[in-house]
Design a protein around this motif. Sequence first.
Motif, PDB file in Angstrom:
ATOM      1  N   PRO A  70     -22.939 152.599 -34.588  1.00 13.30           N
ATOM      2  CA  PRO A  70     -23.078 152.234 -33.166  1.00 13.30           C
ATOM      3  C   PRO A  70     -24.110 153.127 -32.480  1.00 13.30           C
ATOM      4  N   GLN A  71     -24.822 152.561 -31.517  1.00 17.33           N
ATOM      5  CA  GLN A  71     -25.802 153.336 -30.775  1.00 17.33           C
ATOM      6  C   GLN A  71     -25.098 154.331 -29.866  1.00 17.33           C
ATOM      7  N   THR A  72     -25.598 155.552 -29.844  1.00 15.81           N
ATOM      8  CA  THR A  72     -24.994 156.610 -29.050  1.00 15.81           C
ATOM      9  C   THR A  72     -25.888 156.956 -27.864  1.00 15.81           C
ATOM     10  N   GLU A  73     -25.390 157.846 -27.002  1.00 13.27           N
ATOM     11  CA  GLU A  73     -26.191 158.317 -25.890  1.00 13.27           C
ATOM     12  C   GLU A  73     -27.466 158.994 -26.385  1.00 13.27           C
ATOM     13  N   VAL A  74     -27.355 159.780 -27.440  1.00 15.71           N
ATOM     14  CA  VAL A  74     -28.535 160.453 -28.000  1.00 15.71           C
ATOM     15  C   VAL A  74     -29.524 159.423 -28.537  1.00 15.71           C
ATOM     16  N   ASP A  75     -29.009 158.390 -29.200  1.00 14.07           N
ATOM     17  CA  ASP A  75     -29.904 157.323 -29.682  1.00 14.07           C
ATOM     18  C   ASP A  75     -30.640 156.662 -28.522  1.00 14.07           C
ATOM     19  N   ARG A  76     -29.929 156.429 -27.427  1.00 16.84           N
ATOM     20  CA  ARG A  76     -30.577 155.791 -26.274  1.00 16.84           C
ATOM     21  C   ARG A  76     -31.684 156.677 -25.706  1.00 16.84           C
ATOM     22  N   ILE A  77     -31.434 157.973 -25.657  1.00 16.72           N
ATOM     23  CA  ILE A  77     -32.476 158.893 -25.181  1.00 16.72           C
ATOM     24  C   ILE A  77     -33.693 158.837 -26.105  1.00 16.72           C
ATOM     25  N   ALA A  78     -33.439 158.869 -27.406  1.00 15.27           N
ATOM     26  CA  ALA A  78     -34.540 158.823 -28.376  1.00 15.27           C
ATOM     27  C   ALA A  78     -35.289 157.500 -28.299  1.00 15.27           C
ATOM     28  N   ASN A  79     -34.554 156.396 -28.186  1.00 12.96           N
ATOM     29  CA  ASN A  79     -35.195 155.090 -28.095  1.00 12.96           C
ATOM     30  C   ASN A  79     -35.986 154.955 -26.796  1.00 12.96           C
ATOM     31  N   ASP A  80     -35.414 155.452 -25.696  1.00 13.01           N
ATOM     32  CA  ASP A  80     -36.132 155.391 -24.419  1.00 13.01           C
ATOM     33  C   ASP A  80     -37.425 156.195 -24.488  1.00 13.01           C
ATOM     34  N   TYR A  81     -37.354 157.361 -25.124  1.00 11.06           N
ATOM     35  CA  TYR A  81     -38.568 158.166 -25.276  1.00 11.06           C
ATOM     36  C   TYR A  81     -39.608 157.402 -26.086  1.00 11.06           C
ATOM     37  N   PHE A  82     -39.173 156.811 -27.193  1.00 12.77           N
ATOM     38  CA  PHE A  82     -40.116 156.092 -28.049  1.00 12.77           C
ATOM     39  C   PHE A  82     -40.757 154.932 -27.292  1.00 12.77           C
ATOM     40  N   ASP A  83     -39.956 154.137 -26.585  1.00 15.00           N
ATOM     41  CA  ASP A  83     -40.495 152.993 -25.852  1.00 15.00           C
ATOM     42  C   ASP A  83     -41.487 153.436 -24.787  1.00 15.00           C
ATOM     43  N   ALA A  84     -41.152 154.509 -24.072  1.00 19.36           N
ATOM     44  CA  ALA A  84     -42.056 155.000 -23.036  1.00 19.36           C
ATOM     45  C   ALA A  84     -43.330 155.575 -23.642  1.00 19.36           C
TER      46      ALA A  84
END
Length: 567
Positions: A10-24
Motif C-alpha cells: 500500500p502507498q504510504t505517506e512517505v511514498d506520497r512525498i516521494a511521488n510528489d517530489y518526482f512529479d514536481a
Amino acid sequence: MSDTSAGERPQTEVDRIANDYFDAMVAISPISATTFGIPGHDGELDDLSPAGHAAHSHLRQATLGRLDAARPVDDTDRVTVAAMRERLGLAEEVYAAGYDAMSLNVIASPLQGVRDILDLMPQEGDAAWATIAARVGAIPTALAQYRESLTEAKGRRLVAPQRQVAACLAQIDELTSAHGYFAALTGMAERGGASAGTAARVTDSARAASDAYGDLGRFLRDDLLPVAPAADACGIERYRLMSRYFVGAEVDLEETYRWGQEECDRLDAQMREVAERIRPGASVKEAISLLNDDPAYRLDGKDALRAWMQERADEAVAALADTHFDIPGPVRTIEGMIAPTETGGIYYTGPSDDFSRPGRMWWSVPKGETSFGTWKELTTVYHEGVPGHHLQVAQTVYRSGLLNKWRRLEAWTSGHGEGWALYAERLMAELGFLEDPGHRMGWLDGQSLRAARVVIDIGVHCGFEAPASVGGGDWTYDKAWQFLTAHANQGEAWLRFELDRYLGWPGQAPSYKIGERLWLQLRDEVRRREGDAFDPKAFHRRALDVGGVGLDTLRDAVLGQEKEAVR
C-alpha cells in the motif's frame, strides 16, 4: 518474477512525498521527463538559468521539510527517507556552493545535455519529428539561460578550468560544422518519415540551434576563457563534497589513493599472466597488438557491430535468467544501438516507465572508425547490458509494486550504478564467461583503466604526491598522461578525452572502482554472516530491489534485511 510477488505494498505517506517530489521535478525538468519516459514534456527543455536552479532547490527544501514531519511505517519507508535525505541534502550542498551554475565540462554539462536528450526521443513518423523540431527550437532559449548561470557563477569566481573551456569550444565547433549534428538533422528527419512541412521546421530549428551554440562558443571564448583558471585541480574541500555526491558514502581519500595504486600494480601482474597465455614471452602491449590483428576478434562496419552487441546481450539474458538472477519478462528485452553522434564511448539509457521504450546500449562510433575489436568489448556489453546497467536499472523500474516513483526512476548514485556494473563484469569473469584469453585481457584492461582513474582523479584534485613511477612530486598534466597510458591501452584520442573528463568532472570517474569495492565488501559481509546459507541469487535480488541509492544507504538496507532474514 512479478513486481507483486511479495504482495502489493500500500502507498504510504512517505511514498506520497516521494511521488510528489518526482512529479514536481519532472514538471520543471523536461529533460528528466524524457529520460524517464514521462510523456507531455518532449517539446520543451529545462530552465537552465539561475532561477531554474533555484526552483529545484526550493522543491528539494520543501520535500526535505515534509520528510522531517513524516512517519515511516516500514523498512521500505525508512530506506526512502534515508535515501532522499542523503541525495537531496547533498544536492543542496552542491547548489549552495555554486557548482550547478558553473557546470561546464567535456561530458556531463548542459552544453551536452540539451543535445544528448534528442537521442532518446522517437524518431519515426511525422509527429515524432514535429516534437523534435519543437525541442530543437527551444535550444536557443535554453543556451541563453545557461549563459546567465555561467555569468552568475563567474561573478562568484567559479569558472571551469581553461582546459575544459577550450575542449568545449572544440565540441561546439564539431556540432555546428558543415558536417555536424545540426547540419545532418534535416536528412535524419526526411529518412524518419517527416513531411515536407515538418522537415522545413526541423531545418529552421536546427539552424537556430546551431547559431545559438555558436553564440555560446563566442561567450566561452570571449568571457570565460580569459578568466578561467589554468589549474585543473578543484581542491580537496570541493573534492570531498563531490566524492560523497558520486559515491553515496564518505571514503578515506588518502587510503583510497594508495589502494588505487595497489590495484594498478595487481592488475598489471594479472595482465602479464594473460599475455603469456596469448603468446609465450609477449608483453602486455605485444599481446594486445596480436589481439587487435586477430581476425577472430574483428568486426567490420557499424551494422556488424550493432548485430554483435545485440547477439551478446541476448545470450547473456538467456544464460543468466532464472539461474543467477531473477529477470522479469519486460527486462529481458534490451536493444543495441549505434548513436547518431560520433564522440566515442558506450553508454546505457534506461527503459521508459511503461517499457514501451526498452533499455538500450548505445555505441557512439568515432568518425572514420569502421573496424572494431570484440576482444576488449565483450566485457563492456556485460557492463552496459546484463547483468550490468540494464538489469540494475530496468529491474528497479519494474518494481512498481514495491517502490515509489522516485526510488524506481530517479534515485541514482554513480558509485552504486557504475560500481554495480563493474561488479557485474567481475561476476561474469567469476562465472566463466571471460575465460577466453582475449576476452579476459579485455576485462582486465578495462579494470586497469578504472583503477588508473582512481589514482589520477584523487591525486590531481586533492594535491596528493604523484606516484614514483611518474617522478613523484606535484601532479602535472604530463604526469597524469604518463600514468594513464601506462595502465590503459585505448587509442590516443579516446584517452585524451578520458583525461579531460577526469580533470573536469571531479569525483565521478573514481566512483566506478570505489563502488565496485564497496559492492564486493557488502557481498563478503553478507556471505560471512549467512555462511553456508548464502545464496548469491537472493543477495542480488535483495540488493537490486533497494534501487540506486547511495552506497551507505544500500549497505544499511541490505544488512538490515539480512538481519531480519536470519531472525
